[in-house]
Design an enzyme around this catalytic site. Structure first.
Site, PDB file in Angstrom:
ATOM      1  CG  ASN A   1      -2.003   1.056   1.129  1.00 27.18           C
ATOM      2  OD1 ASN A   1      -1.860   2.021   0.391  1.00 27.18           O
ATOM      3  ND2 ASN A   1      -3.063   0.901   1.881  1.00 27.18           N
ATOM      4  CG  ASP A   2       1.751   2.875   3.681  1.00 19.70           C
ATOM      5  OD1 ASP A   2       0.707   3.479   3.418  1.00 19.70           O
ATOM      6  OD2 ASP A   2       1.934   2.237   4.724  1.00 19.70           O
ATOM      7  CB  VAL A   3       5.969   0.500  -1.068  1.00 22.80           C
ATOM      8  CG1 VAL A   3       6.569   0.315   0.315  1.00 22.80           C
ATOM      9  CG2 VAL A   3       5.167  -0.702  -1.472  1.00 22.80           C
TER      10      VAL A   3
END
Lengths: 467, 102
Positions: free
Chosen positions: A393-395
């Site tokens: 998600n964040d990456v």
């Protein structure tokens, strides 16, 4: 004579630590390096048990020592053997905490000796005992919090002015220690125990507010703390092997911490002080009217993937949680048989620790050459037909590039949105570990494939086989 | 001040070890591929378990009627052993997986 042999044991120990660490940094020699360091450790430990002497006196209480070694060995081996690959980061954190606690306990016992004997101890000796106590206790409490956080037992927690409270506690610790060390008051031994309690509280407060995505950095930092605490023991006992081992880990751990921060493009101070939890609220509200998401069925995914020329898989922690690395490899094989070019894009901080994804995929026998690092992968995305994001998600959050108000702004991310089609597998629309909304999911090129990664991949493999 | 200077002179070898080890640690880790970050962290974690030696010394020196020291030392030995043995075994398990791939 015996003491000379011990000197050689320690020399061997120190050299094996250096060689071991060196070999651990190359993939081909890593395993041997670990074994060499372990052998050196065994030599140093047994050398100490049988050969160590102080003022001509050898050690006693062998029954206790061996009982402790036995219990620790059995429990440590069992825990390390049983732990799943996905839970590796919290295991490392737990073991790190044990080391920190060990260092703090040594200080407690040594202080007890000094306090009871009534002989005035040197200021420097006291300084070392206090340093070992504080660093060890902070490392222990911090590691336990990191451990509990990673396996979901406790959530991020912060209150207003927490940083100020932390600074005040730290100031108290330093002032109280300095007072005791330099004035060595008689009968005020309780100051030492107060410092111990404050250090534990500090360790707790230090890690509690730090957001999930930053946990790898914290573990690495605490790892180097414990190294320094071990080195304090080296000074206390004039013990060269404790000193070399401790300082090596202290400096290597610090460099590793900095490398990780670099991978996220955030200064260390930002990780430690600017917790994700605080600024996240302002960020998430702006995304609430982001538009609609598009769902895609497993059949459709199977079809687009089968007819794609080039597919890149982006694994994240969701893949690890679902234990889906083996099915993922199967998917890669099935697609390759159909002539699709498949590779994996690994973000440096994907998962809970840097390199976590590499370890997991290696477990599933994925070819080393298929793992692409971020820079390579980013060159590939524009010519890629389908990107399959598995629990990451964040990456892959484009906000890191475009939204200066986002807490992860400035972190290099995988430019998945450059591909022709992005399929995101997630369990739900819940934001990722860092707690930030992801605009990628609302991108017209993106389709969501909800479900448990393992389950979805199994169906996908079956479906692709029948296409 | 005098004590500090004396201490430096007496322990100069140790101070040299510290300084050289710091540079060595930086040098050794500096060029590690990110693939190995997790095993490396885990390996380093096992190595700082060398603190067990301090625990053994504490334990071995404790008078046999000083139960507090005995119990705390005993705990320290267990915790230190956990760190060492657990650390090396976990690292080996991780690296075992790297070995298989051709």
């Amino acid at each position: 004579m015996e003491i000379n042999i011990l000197t050689i044991c320690y020399l061997i120990g120190s050299v094996t630590f250096i060689i071991g660490l060196k070999m651990l940094s190359h993939p081909e020699t890593a395993r041997k390096g670990n074994l060499i360091a372990a052998a050196g450790m065994a030599i140093a430990i047994f050398g100490t048990i049988f050969l160590y002497q102080e003022n001509g006196l050898k050690l006693s209480n062998y029954a206790w020592i061996f009982a402790g070694l036995f219990i620790g060995t059995v429990a440590g081996t069992m825990a390390a053997r049983k732990v799943k690959m996905t839970a590796m980061p919290e295991m490392v954190s737990l073991f790190n905490g044990m080391g920190g606690a060990c260092a703090a306990l040594i200080s407690v016992v040594e202080f007890g000796h000094i306090n009871h004997s009534g002989e005035p101890a040197g200021n420097i000796t006291l300084l070392i005992i206090f340093a070992g106590l504080i660093i060890g206790a902070v490392s222990f409490a911090g590691s336990m919090v990191a451990w509990a956080k990673l396996n979901g037992r406790i959530k991020d927690y912060s209150f207003n002015g927490q940083h100020i409270v932390n600074l005040v506690i730290l100031a108290f610790i330093i002032l109280a220690s300095a007072y005791y060390i330099f004035s060595t008051p008689v009968g005020l031994g309780y100051i030492f125990y107060a410092v111990l309690a404050l250090s534990l509280i500090y360790g707790l407060f230090f890690v509690l507010p730090i957001g999930g995505a930053d946990m790898p950095v914290v573990i690495s930092l605490l790892n180097s703390f414990t190294g320094v605490a071990a080195a304090c023991g080296g000074f206390l006992y004039d013990n060269p092997v404790m000193l070399t081992g401790g300082i090596l880990v202290g400096s290597a751990g610090t460099i590793l911490t900095i490398l990780m921060c670099k991978a996220m493009n955030r200064p260390l101070s930002n990780v430690l002080i600017g917790s994700f939890g605080v600024n996240q609220k302002s960020g998430s509200s702006s995304f609430s009217d982001q538009g609609n998401i598009k769902e895609i069925s497993i059949n459709d995914t199977a079809v687009v993937m089968s007819y794609a020329k080039k597919v890149i898989i982006v694994p994240g922690y969701g893949l690890a949680v679902a234990q889906a690395q083996h099915v993922c490899h199967e998917l890669e094989k099935v697609l390759s048989e159909k002539g699709v070019e498949v590779s994996y894009a690994i973000h440096p901080v994907a998962g809970r620790m840097p390199g976590h994804m590499n370890v997991l995929l290696a477990e599933a026998d994925v070819d080393y050459a298929k793992l692409q690092e971020m820079e390579q992968a980013n060159e590939q995305f524009p010519s890629t037909d389908v990107v399959l994001i598995l629990g990451a998600n964040d990456v892959v959050n484009p906000a890191a590039k475009s939204d200066p108000s986002s807490p992860i702004y400035g972190m290099p991310v995988l430019d998945v949105e450059l591909a022709k089609l992005v399929v995101v597998n997630k369990r739900s629309m819940k934001p990722g570990y860092a707690g930030i909304e992801n605009a990628l999911f609302f991108d017209p090129k993106t389709s969501m494939l909800f479900g448990d990664a393992k389950d979805v991949l199994q169906k996908l493999v079956a479906e692709i086989k029948s296409v | 001040m005098e004590e500090l200077l004396n201490w430096f002179t007496i322990h100069q070898q140790m101070i040299y070890i510290v300084i050289l080890s710091i540079f060595l640690g930086i040098e050794v880790i500096g060029r590690v591929p990110s693939v190995l970050h997790t095993p490396l962290m885990s390996g380093a974690n096992a190595i700082h378990g060398v603190v067990i030696i301090g625990a053994i010394i504490v334990m071995g020196k404790a008078e046999s009627d000083n139960y507090l020291a005995l119990i705390l030392g005993f705990l320290a030995v267990i915790l230190g052993t956990l760190n060492v043995v657990g650390g090396f075994v976990v690292t080996d398990r991780m690296l075992e997986m790297f070995k298989k791939k051709k």
